[in-house]
Design a protein around this motif. Structure first.
Motif, mmCIF file in Angstrom:
data_model
loop_
_atom_site.group_PDB
_atom_site.id
_atom_site.type_symbol
_atom_site.label_atom_id
_atom_site.label_comp_id
_atom_site.label_asym_id
_atom_site.label_seq_id
_atom_site.Cartn_x
_atom_site.Cartn_y
_atom_site.Cartn_z
ATOM 1 N N ILE A 296 40.934 42.978 35.365
ATOM 2 C CA ILE A 296 41.869 41.516 35.839
ATOM 3 C C ILE A 296 40.787 40.508 36.461
ATOM 4 N N ASP A 297 39.447 41.009 36.286
ATOM 5 C CA ASP A 297 38.697 39.986 37.049
ATOM 6 C C ASP A 297 38.755 38.778 36.252
ATOM 7 N N PRO A 298 38.863 38.333 35.139
ATOM 8 C CA PRO A 298 39.023 37.055 34.536
ATOM 9 C C PRO A 298 40.089 36.287 34.973
ATOM 10 N N TYR A 299 40.909 36.982 35.557
ATOM 11 C CA TYR A 299 42.337 36.214 36.235
ATOM 12 C C TYR A 299 42.256 36.057 37.673
ATOM 13 N N VAL A 300 41.607 37.217 38.179
ATOM 14 C CA VAL A 300 41.535 36.932 39.726
ATOM 15 C C VAL A 300 39.997 37.532 40.098
ATOM 16 N N GLU A 301 39.508 36.868 40.831
ATOM 17 C CA GLU A 301 37.980 37.197 41.322
ATOM 18 C C GLU A 301 38.056 38.014 42.338
ATOM 19 N N GLN A 302 37.019 38.842 42.040
ATOM 20 C CA GLN A 302 36.878 39.784 43.015
ATOM 21 C C GLN A 302 37.246 39.965 44.469
ATOM 22 N N LYS A 303 36.543 38.759 45.057
ATOM 23 C CA LYS A 303 36.968 38.371 46.653
ATOM 24 C C LYS A 303 38.515 38.346 46.886
#
Length: 345
Positions: A296-303
């Motif tokens: 889901i990283d492309p849609y929600v940044e890790q932080k």
């Protein structure tokens, strides 16, 4: 309708106005839609998935009206309801059935029952040396399963009835909260026809819906108990042979997943499939639930992912609005994605 009332009140409490009252209707019916599947996960309602199928819309509407008239729920507009203090009190006095596990067992509940009821009928007639009787189950696959089990079984056929009886006793002896008669009255044996669900409900002075829930509660208990210690139930454990719950993407979500693999963006998929972006977002949330390697990283940044999870844990809630209030920069879609991917961890 004590049991069903408790379930509806519990579900409404979990939803807390974030979904319409009909989301519960679809949940109980086991509707295979992205929204219903997500609701089951996000609001911790998986245990009720498909436990009352088929439930008619008219019957459900009647129940909701009754709960309003009894003062247990109050309408907050747009088909969203909240519990009143009376509703909270009812729920505290009448806890929900604790063996229901619709999400894990809804696909194998009835095959398990069909096998059990036919095997017991066959065993009973073997004991009495009766070869001429009408099978209680019409499903030819179940007939074939019983024939195969009898052929491969390494115990004398005349001992089968006694062994099944002993295993059933062992299965129920450590759970005094369950009433085995809910199941036993339905069983057919030598010169004895089991009661129908309606007849059993009347015999036990139960509402039809409450009886159905009690019956499924017992079946789910048996499935769990037998699976935990199959060595203690050499005969009953055979009932679960090749019966495995398979959680799969809905057909529409599968099409979206294939386009994602090909490198299409969310917006491009919506255009190609002529669907709203919000519908494609629903598909992505469902994919996050089922596909372990989906990032889901492309849609929600890790932080932001970490912040959403931290807030959810701190407030001990998965309610989208409560999380959104404290993580303003996150969209509802992003919150749903994070909860779908990691909320069960």
């Amino acid at each position: 309708m004590v049991q069903l009332t408790s379930i509806i009140l519990y579900c409404l409490k979990q939803l807390s106005k974030e979904r319409t009252v009909y989301s519960i209707y679809h949940l109980l019916n086991g509707k295979k839609s992205s929204q219903t599947i997500q609701d089951a996960h996000l609001f911790s309602l998986k245990k009720f998935f498909g436990v009352l199928s088929p439930l008619s819309r008219d019957s459900y509407d009647s129940m909701i009206r009754t709960l309003q008239e009894q003062g247990y729920i109050i309408n907050h507009g747009e088909q969203r309801f909240l519990l009143t203090s009376s509703g909270e009190s009812f729920l505290n006095k009448h806890p929900i059935l604790n063996e229901l596990n619709g999400w894990e067992y809804h696909q194998i509940t009835w095959p398990f029952w069909e096998r059990l009821s036919l095997l017991i009928q066959v065993a009973s007639n073997i004991v009495h040396q009766e070869k001429c009787y009408i099978p209680i189950q019409k499903n030819k696959d179940v007939h074939q399963w019983v024939k195969t089990v009898l052929k491969e079984m390494k115990v004398p056929k005349y001992d089968l009835g006694r062994m099944i009886y002993q295993e059933l006793i062992a299965c129920f002896e450590h759970n005094k909260t369950l009433d085995p008669s809910v199941l036993v009255f339905r069983l057919t044996g030598f010169q004895q026809i089991g009661l129908t669900p309606m007849q059993t409900a009347q015999k036990l002075s139960m509402n039809h819906f409450d009886y159905q829930l009690q019956f499924i509660n017992i079946i789910h208990y048996m499935i769990r108990k037998i699976a935990e210690k199959p060595e203690q139930f050499p005969i009953l454990s055979l009932l679960q042979q090749e019966l495995r719950q398979q959680h799969e993407l809905t057909q529409s979500s599968r099409k979206t997943w294939q386009l994602l693999i090909q490198g299409y963006s969310l917006e491009a998929i919506a255009r190609l499939r002529k669907l709203r972006e919000s519908t494609i977002e629903d598909h992505l949330v469902e994919i996050a639930l089922y596909v372990n390697h989906f990032s889901i990283d492309p849609y929600v940044e890790q932080k932001l992912q970490e912040e959403i999870l931290a807030v959810s844990r701190r407030i001990a809630s998965r309610q989208l609005k409560l999380i959104k209030d404290q993580v303003n920069k996150a969209s509802y879609f992003q919150i749903r994605l994070v909860l779908a991917k990691y909320g069960g961890s």
